[in-house]
Design a protein around this motif. Sequence first.
Motif, PDB file in Angstrom:
ATOM      1  N   ASN A 129      -7.668   9.532  -3.484  1.00  0.00           N
ATOM      2  CA  ASN A 129      -6.817  10.015  -2.391  1.00  0.00           C
ATOM      3  C   ASN A 129      -5.684   9.064  -2.031  1.00  0.00           C
ATOM      4  O   ASN A 129      -5.207   9.052  -0.897  1.00  0.00           O
ATOM      5  N   GLU A 130      -5.226   8.261  -2.987  1.00  0.00           N
ATOM      6  CA  GLU A 130      -4.198   7.252  -2.703  1.00  0.00           C
ATOM      7  C   GLU A 130      -2.922   7.855  -2.116  1.00  0.00           C
ATOM      8  O   GLU A 130      -2.274   7.239  -1.255  1.00  0.00           O
ATOM      9  N   VAL A 131      -2.538   9.041  -2.588  1.00  0.00           N
ATOM     10  CA  VAL A 131      -1.304   9.676  -2.106  1.00  0.00           C
ATOM     11  C   VAL A 131      -1.340   9.861  -0.590  1.00  0.00           C
ATOM     12  O   VAL A 131      -0.306   9.781   0.083  1.00  0.00           O
ATOM     13  N   ALA A 132      -2.521  10.070  -0.036  1.00  0.00           N
ATOM     14  CA  ALA A 132      -2.650  10.313   1.406  1.00  0.00           C
ATOM     15  C   ALA A 132      -2.234   9.105   2.241  1.00  0.00           C
ATOM     16  O   ALA A 132      -1.884   9.254   3.419  1.00  0.00           O
ATOM     17  N   ILE A 133      -2.274   7.912   1.649  1.00  0.00           N
ATOM     18  CA  ILE A 133      -1.846   6.724   2.406  1.00  0.00           C
ATOM     19  C   ILE A 133      -0.520   6.180   1.885  1.00  0.00           C
ATOM     20  O   ILE A 133      -0.147   5.046   2.172  1.00  0.00           O
ATOM     21  N   GLY A 134       0.177   6.990   1.094  1.00  0.00           N
ATOM     22  CA  GLY A 134       1.537   6.650   0.713  1.00  0.00           C
ATOM     23  C   GLY A 134       1.697   5.803  -0.532  1.00  0.00           C
ATOM     24  O   GLY A 134       2.768   5.237  -0.766  1.00  0.00           O
ATOM     25  N   ILE A 135       0.644   5.693  -1.343  1.00  0.00           N
ATOM     26  CA  ILE A 135       0.759   4.943  -2.586  1.00  0.00           C
ATOM     27  C   ILE A 135       0.412   5.842  -3.764  1.00  0.00           C
ATOM     28  O   ILE A 135      -0.076   6.961  -3.588  1.00  0.00           O
ATOM     29  N   THR A 136       0.662   5.352  -4.967  1.00  0.00           N
ATOM     30  CA  THR A 136       0.481   6.137  -6.183  1.00  0.00           C
ATOM     31  C   THR A 136      -0.862   5.812  -6.822  1.00  0.00           C
ATOM     32  O   THR A 136      -1.197   4.638  -6.976  1.00  0.00           O
ATOM     33  N   PRO A 137      -1.620   6.826  -7.236  1.00  0.00           N
ATOM     34  CA  PRO A 137      -2.843   6.528  -7.989  1.00  0.00           C
ATOM     35  C   PRO A 137      -2.490   5.770  -9.264  1.00  0.00           C
ATOM     36  O   PRO A 137      -1.520   6.116  -9.945  1.00  0.00           O
ATOM     37  N   PRO A 138      -3.214   4.730  -9.592  1.00  0.00           N
ATOM     38  CA  PRO A 138      -2.924   3.994 -10.820  1.00  0.00           C
ATOM     39  C   PRO A 138      -2.932   4.918 -12.036  1.00  0.00           C
ATOM     40  O   PRO A 138      -3.761   5.834 -12.147  1.00  0.00           O
ATOM     41  N   LYS A 139      -2.002   4.677 -12.941  1.00  0.00           N
ATOM     42  CA  LYS A 139      -1.807   5.540 -14.118  1.00  0.00           C
ATOM     43  C   LYS A 139      -3.098   5.780 -14.879  1.00  0.00           C
ATOM     44  O   LYS A 139      -3.448   6.923 -15.187  1.00  0.00           O
ATOM     45  N   TRP A 140      -3.814   4.705 -15.182  1.00  0.00           N
ATOM     46  CA  TRP A 140      -4.983   4.857 -16.045  1.00  0.00           C
ATOM     47  C   TRP A 140      -6.176   5.429 -15.293  1.00  0.00           C
ATOM     48  O   TRP A 140      -7.065   6.036 -15.903  1.00  0.00           O
ATOM     49  N   TRP A 141      -6.202   5.264 -13.982  1.00  0.00           N
ATOM     50  CA  TRP A 141      -7.220   5.960 -13.202  1.00  0.00           C
ATOM     51  C   TRP A 141      -7.002   7.463 -13.330  1.00  0.00           C
ATOM     52  O   TRP A 141      -7.949   8.236 -13.502  1.00  0.00           O
ATOM     53  N   GLY A 142      -5.746   7.871 -13.253  1.00  0.00           N
ATOM     54  CA  GLY A 142      -5.432   9.282 -13.416  1.00  0.00           C
ATOM     55  C   GLY A 142      -5.807   9.798 -14.786  1.00  0.00           C
ATOM     56  O   GLY A 142      -6.323  10.916 -14.929  1.00  0.00           O
TER      57      GLY A 142
ATOM     58  N   VAL B 104       6.325   1.598   2.563  1.00  0.00           N
ATOM     59  CA  VAL B 104       4.940   1.595   2.082  1.00  0.00           C
ATOM     60  C   VAL B 104       4.124   0.545   2.836  1.00  0.00           C
ATOM     61  O   VAL B 104       2.989   0.805   3.262  1.00  0.00           O
ATOM     62  N   ALA B 105       4.724  -0.642   3.019  1.00  0.00           N
ATOM     63  CA  ALA B 105       4.026  -1.695   3.763  1.00  0.00           C
ATOM     64  C   ALA B 105       3.699  -1.237   5.180  1.00  0.00           C
ATOM     65  O   ALA B 105       2.604  -1.495   5.699  1.00  0.00           O
ATOM     66  N   GLN B 106       4.639  -0.520   5.800  1.00  0.00           N
ATOM     67  CA  GLN B 106       4.418  -0.019   7.154  1.00  0.00           C
ATOM     68  C   GLN B 106       3.308   1.025   7.172  1.00  0.00           C
ATOM     69  O   GLN B 106       2.473   1.044   8.088  1.00  0.00           O
ATOM     70  N   GLN B 107       3.273   1.891   6.153  1.00  0.00           N
ATOM     71  CA  GLN B 107       2.220   2.902   6.080  1.00  0.00           C
ATOM     72  C   GLN B 107       0.846   2.254   5.940  1.00  0.00           C
ATOM     73  O   GLN B 107      -0.126   2.669   6.590  1.00  0.00           O
ATOM     74  N   LEU B 108       0.742   1.223   5.107  1.00  0.00           N
ATOM     75  CA  LEU B 108      -0.537   0.541   4.936  1.00  0.00           C
ATOM     76  C   LEU B 108      -0.946  -0.202   6.197  1.00  0.00           C
ATOM     77  O   LEU B 108      -2.133  -0.250   6.538  1.00  0.00           O
ATOM     78  N   GLU B 109       0.028  -0.772   6.904  1.00  0.00           N
ATOM     79  CA  GLU B 109      -0.275  -1.400   8.192  1.00  0.00           C
ATOM     80  C   GLU B 109      -0.806  -0.364   9.185  1.00  0.00           C
ATOM     81  O   GLU B 109      -1.714  -0.646   9.975  1.00  0.00           O
ATOM     82  N   GLY B 110      -0.250   0.838   9.134  1.00  0.00           N
ATOM     83  CA  GLY B 110      -0.740   1.907  10.005  1.00  0.00           C
ATOM     84  C   GLY B 110      -2.178   2.272   9.703  1.00  0.00           C
ATOM     85  O   GLY B 110      -2.975   2.508  10.618  1.00  0.00           O
ATOM     86  N   VAL B 111      -2.508   2.297   8.403  1.00  0.00           N
ATOM     87  CA  VAL B 111      -3.894   2.580   8.014  1.00  0.00           C
ATOM     88  C   VAL B 111      -4.817   1.485   8.541  1.00  0.00           C
ATOM     89  O   VAL B 111      -5.889   1.756   9.098  1.00  0.00           O
ATOM     90  N   LEU B 112      -4.415   0.238   8.373  1.00  0.00           N
ATOM     91  CA  LEU B 112      -5.231  -0.876   8.864  1.00  0.00           C
ATOM     92  C   LEU B 112      -5.401  -0.821  10.377  1.00  0.00           C
ATOM     93  O   LEU B 112      -6.489  -1.109  10.903  1.00  0.00           O
ATOM     94  N   ALA B 113      -4.345  -0.433  11.082  1.00  0.00           N
ATOM     95  CA  ALA B 113      -4.439  -0.325  12.540  1.00  0.00           C
ATOM     96  C   ALA B 113      -5.425   0.758  12.946  1.00  0.00           C
ATOM     97  O   ALA B 113      -6.224   0.573  13.874  1.00  0.00           O
ATOM     98  N   ARG B 114      -5.382   1.886  12.236  1.00  0.00           N
ATOM     99  CA  ARG B 114      -6.331   2.972  12.553  1.00  0.00           C
ATOM    100  C   ARG B 114      -7.765   2.543  12.272  1.00  0.00           C
ATOM    101  O   ARG B 114      -8.682   2.844  13.037  1.00  0.00           O
ATOM    102  N   LEU B 115      -7.955   1.836  11.162  1.00  0.00           N
ATOM    103  CA  LEU B 115      -9.300   1.386  10.808  1.00  0.00           C
ATOM    104  C   LEU B 115      -9.860   0.381  11.797  1.00  0.00           C
ATOM    105  O   LEU B 115     -11.071   0.289  11.991  1.00  0.00           O
ATOM    106  N   SER B 116      -8.974  -0.381  12.430  1.00  0.00           N
ATOM    107  CA  SER B 116      -9.421  -1.387  13.402  1.00  0.00           C
ATOM    108  C   SER B 116      -9.324  -0.877  14.832  1.00  0.00           C
ATOM    109  O   SER B 116      -9.416  -1.661  15.777  1.00  0.00           O
ATOM    110  N   GLY B 117      -9.127   0.436  14.985  1.00  0.00           N
ATOM    111  CA  GLY B 117      -9.045   1.021  16.317  1.00  0.00           C
ATOM    112  C   GLY B 117      -7.776   0.669  17.049  1.00  0.00           C
ATOM    113  O   GLY B 117      -7.733   0.655  18.281  1.00  0.00           O
ATOM    114  N   GLY B 118      -6.724   0.333  16.270  1.00  0.00           N
ATOM    115  CA  GLY B 118      -5.442   0.018  16.884  1.00  0.00           C
ATOM    116  C   GLY B 118      -5.321  -1.415  17.329  1.00  0.00           C
ATOM    117  O   GLY B 118      -4.298  -1.832  17.862  1.00  0.00           O
TER     118      GLY B 118
END
Length: 280
Positions: free
Chosen positions: A149-162, A258-272
């Motif tokens: 589900n990498e696309v959901a957090i704004g990054i690309t699934p690794p090529k070989w994983w795909g 992308v960095a901002q999107q990942l920071e947002g994910v981390l903030a949600r995981l830590s309850g803000g």
Amino acid sequence: QSTWGVTSRTFVVMPEFVHTKIENQIAYVTIKREPVNLMSYPVWDEMLKTLKECESNRGVRAIIFTSGLDRLVFSAGNDITELASTRTNKENYTRFWKTQNEFLSKLYVSRLVTATAIRGQCPAAGCMLALVCDIRVISSEGDPKMGLNEVAIGITPPKWWGRVMINVIGQANAERFLMGAVMANTQHALQVGLVDAVVETKDLLSETTARVQTLLKCPDLGRYQTKLELRRELSNQWWAEIDAEIDSAWRLLSVPQVAQQLEGVLARLSGGKPDKKAKL
């Protein structure tokens, strides 16, 4: 430095994120990093050492991965602090990514019969661990979901994983899963071939073991050579391109959006709440 404590039946990789117990030629590998088995560099490093130890032990013919958590999570995927350019640097990211993908690409062509007994949620890197195994069994408890589900957090699934996912569930299904960040429930996962069986939790380990034992009835050499013929080319290409993949991925991870999107994910995981260890 990790050290091995070995007895005739049990060894433990230190620090204790990964435990291995050997019974009847099967290594049962339990991952336990509270609270949700986030896959950090130390976890992948222990997993790689464990795989190498099992493959070098001629008394081991199979390996089954399980979660040691009480909560319903097989693995919540990679630790995002290993990915976010605001929390790491390219040198550490390179170490993390190489270790993870060395483990996955080696497991994909392992001489061992490989299996995952999945109890609970299984996104992203947890799903990838399952995909490179020969056998995937999931329990229905808690209505778990599974996918890359990498696309959901704004990054690309690794090529070989795909590419591995394509080999498991086919091109059309993989495209829908990867581009749509699909997290399949157990019945959907079974329908497309993402898992081989759905069972009750009480039967999870026994069903996985039974399926492994069925494969072990075939002579090891013939089974292993067949696996190599089917998977070796992909595994070799995967590892041959690892440096180029790291460079490309780090450029993407360093994009401010992308960095901002990942920071947002981390903030949600830590309850803000701000992370005191953040390198902002």
